[in-house]
Design an enzyme around this catalytic site. Structure first.
Site, PDB file in Angstrom:
ATOM      1  N   LYS A 106       0.836  -1.091  -0.102  1.00 39.94           N
ATOM      2  CA  LYS A 106      -0.116  -0.057   0.045  1.00 39.94           C
ATOM      3  C   LYS A 106       0.740   1.234   0.016  1.00 39.94           C
ATOM      4  CE  LYS A 106      -4.609   1.016   0.477  1.00 39.94           C
ATOM      5  NZ  LYS A 106      -5.432   0.203  -0.330  1.00 39.94           N
TER       6      LYS A 106
ATOM      7  N   GLY B 156     -21.107   6.119   4.189  1.00 41.10           N
ATOM      8  CA  GLY B 156     -20.244   6.618   3.226  1.00 41.10           C
ATOM      9  C   GLY B 156     -20.665   6.503   1.831  1.00 41.10           C
TER      10      GLY B 156
ATOM     11  N   GLY C 256     -19.451   7.362  -0.804  1.00 39.17           N
ATOM     12  CA  GLY C 256     -18.415   7.627  -2.040  1.00 39.17           C
ATOM     13  C   GLY C 256     -18.554   6.881  -3.442  1.00 39.17           C
ATOM     14  N   LYS C 257     -17.232   6.396  -4.009  1.00 42.84           N
ATOM     15  CA  LYS C 257     -17.388   5.665  -5.038  1.00 42.84           C
ATOM     16  C   LYS C 257     -18.079   4.418  -4.980  1.00 42.84           C
ATOM     17  CE  LYS C 257     -12.972   6.405  -5.335  1.00 42.84           C
ATOM     18  NZ  LYS C 257     -11.534   6.397  -6.251  1.00 42.84           N
TER      19      LYS C 257
ATOM     20  N   GLY D 154     -19.764   3.363  -2.280  1.00 41.38           N
ATOM     21  CA  GLY D 154     -21.129   3.428  -1.644  1.00 41.38           C
ATOM     22  C   GLY D 154     -22.214   3.786  -2.581  1.00 41.38           C
TER      23      GLY D 154
END
Length: 371
Positions: free
Chosen positions: A83, A183, A185-186, A188
């Site tokens: 990561k 959330g 976002g992308k 969700g």
């Protein structure tokens, strides 16, 4: 490129490599953590976030890279776990020059680490990073990539929810189940669509007013609540954390009313032991790195597609192949939930055992082959 000071006393035990990067002309400060290459090159996204301190950035990248190793292992990928984090506010400091400097940083690792999108980075960003490195995935289709990985991440979460529903209620249907998404976002947003299509009742929250406005206009049937605390305390069948991690902690687990936790966020458990608290309360927890593996399956197909033909003989990324593999998250989730029940351990422990066994067994085979 220089190196900014490592945090005193930081714990990198278990990681193969942790590299710090600083590029003063562009303001880049980044950390790449490679947890394991036992199964192959490390693959994991790049998170761009305004951490309060370097220590916070380091702690996050260490936890996330470990999670990627376990995610890739349980997904059956021949890839290790890594990561990266870029320390800064993407709204303020993200530039082409900074992203290209980061791409050179990735390239300098010689293929030990493949990067992709994560919180704060998007497909156009990976297109820029890829101008400096061969090891960037999650690029746009126009640049030869797979595009937005949130599509299959959400599909995998949906499949994991179906498996959890079958385990808990004896049916794979989510019709009339009340599901709380923290959330929008992308991932969700994509997940909301799948759940509505399956007949579920969705309640959601997000700290970003733009996301709330999106839900209000795109899915007016979604109930919106003020914050995550209200969501957690609400009457839910499934709680789906889909923002940043750590929302399952000593304060929230005792008041959580959902029967199942299944969401897309990474590192949902604030610390070891939370999985036992959930089990003691009778809450079925689907391990995050199992259920949210659809995105990494997609970018893995992009990374390996150049040498692996699809069923039609075409080289390159194949969406249907990646989607079929992501649909397999349903079977993997069911396998882990059954193993947890048979072994008398929380699902998180059963998932860890599966990942560790594969890393150890395949890692030994690769060592023998290399010799």
């Amino acid at each position: 490129m220089g190196v900014f000071a490592t945090t005193s006393g930081s714990d990198t035990a278990g990681h193969e490599q942790v590299v710090f990067c600083q590029d003063q002309p562009t303001g880049l400060k980044a950390i790449i953590a490679i947890y394991s290459t036992a199964l192959g090159p490390a693959l994991g996204g790049t998170r761009f976030h305004p951490y309060a301190s370097e220590a916070d950035a380091l702690r996050d990248v260490l936890e996330l890279s470990r999670g990627m190793a376990y995610k890739n292992a349980t997904a059956g990928l021949d890839l290790g776990g890594g990561k990266a984090v870029i320390w800064g506010d993407p709204e303020q400091v993200k530039t082409e020059a900074l992203l290209r400097a980061y791409g050179r940083f990735v390239e300098s690792l010689g293929g030990r680490y493949y990067t992709a999108c994560d919180v704060g980075t998007y497909v156009p960003d990976m297109d820029i990073v890829a101008r400096e490195t061969r090891y960037a995935t999650g690029r746009s289709p126009q640049a030869g990539g797979a595009g937005d990985s949130s599509i299959l991440t959400a599909w995998g979460v949906f499949q994991g929810m179906r498996a959890a529903a079958e385990h808990r209620w004896g049916t794979t249907s989510l019709r009339d189940r009340r599901i709380g998404i923290a959330g929008l976002g992308k991932v969700g947003r994509q997940l909301t669509g799948h759940l509505i299509d399956d007949g579920a009742s969705v309640v959601a929250t997000d700290v970003d007013d733009r996301a709330v406005d999106w839900a209000r206009h795109s899915y007016p049937q979604v109930d919106l609540v003020t914050d995550t605390d209200a969501l957690i305390r609400g009457d839910l069948d499934i709680y789906a954390p889909c923002a940043l991690g750590g929302t399952l902690n000593d304060e929230t687990v005792p008041v959580l009313r959902a029967a199942v936790v299944a969401g897309a966020a990474n590192n949902q458990l604030a610390h070891p032991g939370i999985e036992k608290m959930l089990a003691e309360r009778g809450i079925l927890y689907v391990p995050d790195y199992v259920i949210n593996a659809g995105g990494v399956i997609q970018v893995a197909d992009e990374a390996t597609g150049a040498t692996t033909p699809s069923a039609t003989g075409r080289y390159g990324f194949d969406f249907e192949r990646a989607k079929a593999r992501t649909t397999g998250i349903f079977d993997t989730t069911g396998q882990i939930l059954r193993a947890a029940e048979e072994e008398g351990v929380p699902p998180a422990v059963a998932a860890d055992r599966l990942a560790e066994r594969r890393m150890a067994e395949i890692g030994r085979l690769r060592t023998i082959h290399l010799r």
